[in-house]
Design a protein around this motif. Structure first.
Motif, mmCIF file in Angstrom:
data_model
loop_
_atom_site.group_PDB
_atom_site.id
_atom_site.type_symbol
_atom_site.label_atom_id
_atom_site.label_comp_id
_atom_site.label_asym_id
_atom_site.label_seq_id
_atom_site.Cartn_x
_atom_site.Cartn_y
_atom_site.Cartn_z
ATOM 1 N N LEU A 49 0.830 -1.188 0.000
ATOM 2 C CA LEU A 49 0.000 0.000 0.000
ATOM 3 C C LEU A 49 0.874 1.252 0.000
ATOM 4 N N GLN A 50 1.941 1.241 0.823
ATOM 5 C CA GLN A 50 2.831 2.398 0.856
ATOM 6 C C GLN A 50 3.489 2.625 -0.496
ATOM 7 N N TYR A 51 3.879 1.540 -1.171
ATOM 8 C CA TYR A 51 4.487 1.658 -2.497
ATOM 9 C C TYR A 51 3.508 2.294 -3.478
ATOM 10 N N PHE A 52 2.277 1.810 -3.490
ATOM 11 C CA PHE A 52 1.305 2.352 -4.433
ATOM 12 C C PHE A 52 0.971 3.806 -4.129
ATOM 13 N N LEU A 53 0.893 4.171 -2.852
ATOM 14 C CA LEU A 53 0.657 5.564 -2.486
ATOM 15 C C LEU A 53 1.834 6.439 -2.917
ATOM 16 N N ALA A 54 3.048 5.935 -2.736
ATOM 17 C CA ALA A 54 4.236 6.703 -3.125
ATOM 18 C C ALA A 54 4.291 6.907 -4.637
ATOM 19 N N THR A 55 3.987 5.858 -5.412
ATOM 20 C CA THR A 55 4.031 6.008 -6.871
ATOM 21 C C THR A 55 2.901 6.904 -7.355
ATOM 22 N N GLN A 56 1.756 6.820 -6.716
ATOM 23 C CA GLN A 56 0.643 7.695 -7.092
ATOM 24 C C GLN A 56 1.009 9.161 -6.829
ATOM 25 N N GLU B 274 20.255 10.819 1.703
ATOM 26 C CA GLU B 274 19.245 10.574 2.734
ATOM 27 C C GLU B 274 17.940 10.076 2.130
ATOM 28 N N GLY B 275 17.458 8.967 2.637
ATOM 29 C CA GLY B 275 16.154 8.459 2.252
ATOM 30 C C GLY B 275 16.118 7.690 0.951
ATOM 31 N N ALA B 276 17.191 7.669 0.196
ATOM 32 C CA ALA B 276 17.188 6.963 -1.079
ATOM 33 C C ALA B 276 18.010 5.693 -0.962
ATOM 34 N N ALA B 277 17.487 4.631 -1.526
ATOM 35 C CA ALA B 277 18.255 3.391 -1.572
ATOM 36 C C ALA B 277 19.371 3.574 -2.601
ATOM 37 N N PRO B 278 20.510 2.915 -2.439
ATOM 38 C CA PRO B 278 21.614 3.084 -3.374
ATOM 39 C C PRO B 278 21.228 2.640 -4.779
ATOM 40 N N ALA B 279 21.799 3.292 -5.764
ATOM 41 C CA ALA B 279 21.517 2.963 -7.162
ATOM 42 C C ALA B 279 22.030 1.568 -7.464
ATOM 43 N N SER C 123 7.840 -17.665 3.166
ATOM 44 C CA SER C 123 8.360 -16.653 4.084
ATOM 45 C C SER C 123 9.574 -15.954 3.480
ATOM 46 N N HIS C 124 10.469 -16.737 2.892
ATOM 47 C CA HIS C 124 11.666 -16.183 2.255
ATOM 48 C C HIS C 124 11.292 -15.232 1.119
ATOM 49 N N HIS C 125 10.377 -15.641 0.268
ATOM 50 C CA HIS C 125 10.000 -14.817 -0.889
ATOM 51 C C HIS C 125 9.200 -13.585 -0.483
ATOM 52 N N VAL C 126 8.333 -13.735 0.484
ATOM 53 C CA VAL C 126 7.561 -12.580 0.969
ATOM 54 C C VAL C 126 8.503 -11.552 1.595
ATOM 55 N N SER C 127 9.475 -12.043 2.340
ATOM 56 C CA SER C 127 10.459 -11.148 2.945
ATOM 57 C C SER C 127 11.246 -10.406 1.861
ATOM 58 N N GLY C 128 11.654 -11.122 0.840
ATOM 59 C CA GLY C 128 12.373 -10.489 -0.276
ATOM 60 C C GLY C 128 11.515 -9.474 -1.001
ATOM 61 N N GLN D 85 8.973 -7.868 0.224
ATOM 62 C CA GLN D 85 8.766 -6.733 1.121
ATOM 63 C C GLN D 85 9.972 -5.792 1.079
ATOM 64 N N GLN D 86 11.176 -6.345 1.042
ATOM 65 C CA GLN D 86 12.381 -5.508 0.980
ATOM 66 C C GLN D 86 12.443 -4.746 -0.344
ATOM 67 N N VAL D 87 12.114 -5.416 -1.440
ATOM 68 C CA VAL D 87 12.116 -4.749 -2.744
ATOM 69 C C VAL D 87 11.091 -3.613 -2.762
ATOM 70 N N LEU D 88 9.886 -3.876 -2.267
ATOM 71 C CA LEU D 88 8.854 -2.834 -2.237
ATOM 72 C C LEU D 88 9.257 -1.682 -1.312
ATOM 73 N N THR D 89 9.924 -1.992 -0.207
ATOM 74 C CA THR D 89 10.416 -0.946 0.689
ATOM 75 C C THR D 89 11.445 -0.081 -0.028
ATOM 76 N N ASP D 90 12.378 -0.715 -0.744
ATOM 77 C CA ASP D 90 13.387 0.040 -1.489
ATOM 78 C C ASP D 90 12.752 0.878 -2.592
ATOM 79 N N LEU D 91 11.790 0.308 -3.320
ATOM 80 C CA LEU D 91 11.094 1.065 -4.360
ATOM 81 C C LEU D 91 10.354 2.262 -3.769
ATOM 82 N N THR D 92 9.730 2.052 -2.614
ATOM 83 C CA THR D 92 9.004 3.138 -1.950
ATOM 84 C C THR D 92 9.963 4.245 -1.531
ATOM 85 N N LYS D 93 11.109 3.875 -0.953
ATOM 86 C CA LYS D 93 12.109 4.873 -0.549
ATOM 87 C C LYS D 93 12.600 5.663 -1.760
ATOM 88 N N ASN D 94 12.895 4.959 -2.858
ATOM 89 C CA ASN D 94 13.356 5.624 -4.075
ATOM 90 C C ASN D 94 12.295 6.572 -4.621
#
Length: 128
Positions: A1-8, A28-33, A88-93, A95-104
């Motif tokens: 949800l946070q990712y979709f709100l951020a992209t919107q 600050e706040g950006a994931a590394p390229a 669990s492994h894939h959901v965790s991965g 979630q991390q990707v979506l968190t990084d996309l949201t930060k970016n």
């Protein structure tokens, strides 16, 4: 949800993506390229391209989970444990990707707003 709100929010605020050419992300706040030194315009294009893939992927996961409810009875307990670990492994991965996309996405939107503020300030000063 946070990712979709951020992209919107990014899509609503970034009206002139060309202003992002030659501007590099702040730390600050950006994931590394991931692919070297990309400017914010390239990141904007990437984030826009990724959004439909993420939306389609999440929709297909939901569709598959609804279709797969009949096969649950055929699984034994050993397979259940393995499936839980893999899931669990894939959901965790994911979630991390979506968190990084949201930060970016949030960092890009903030930087775009800063650029607009700088443009407005310079216009105000030139009028004075």
């Amino acid at each position: 949800l946070q990712y979709f709100l951020a992209t919107q929010k990014m899509e609503q605020e970034v009206m002139f993506p060309s202003l992002l050419r030659g501007v590099f992300p702040q730390q600050e706040g950006a994931a590394p390229a991931t692919g070297g030194h990309t400017d914010l315009y390239e990141r904007y294009q990437l984030l826009k391209a990724i959004k439909p893939v993420v939306e389609k992927g999440l929709a297909s996961v939901t569709d598959q989970s609804l279709a797969g409810t009949d096969t649950d009875a055929a699984l034994d307990e050993g397979a259940d444990s393995s499936l839980e670990e893999r899931l669990s492994h894939h959901v965790s991965g994911l979630q991390q990707v979506l968190t990084d996309l949201t930060k970016n996405t949030n960092a890009l939107t903030r930087r775009y707003s800063q650029i607009l503020e700088q443009i407005n300030l310079s216009e105000d000063q030139s009028r004075s």
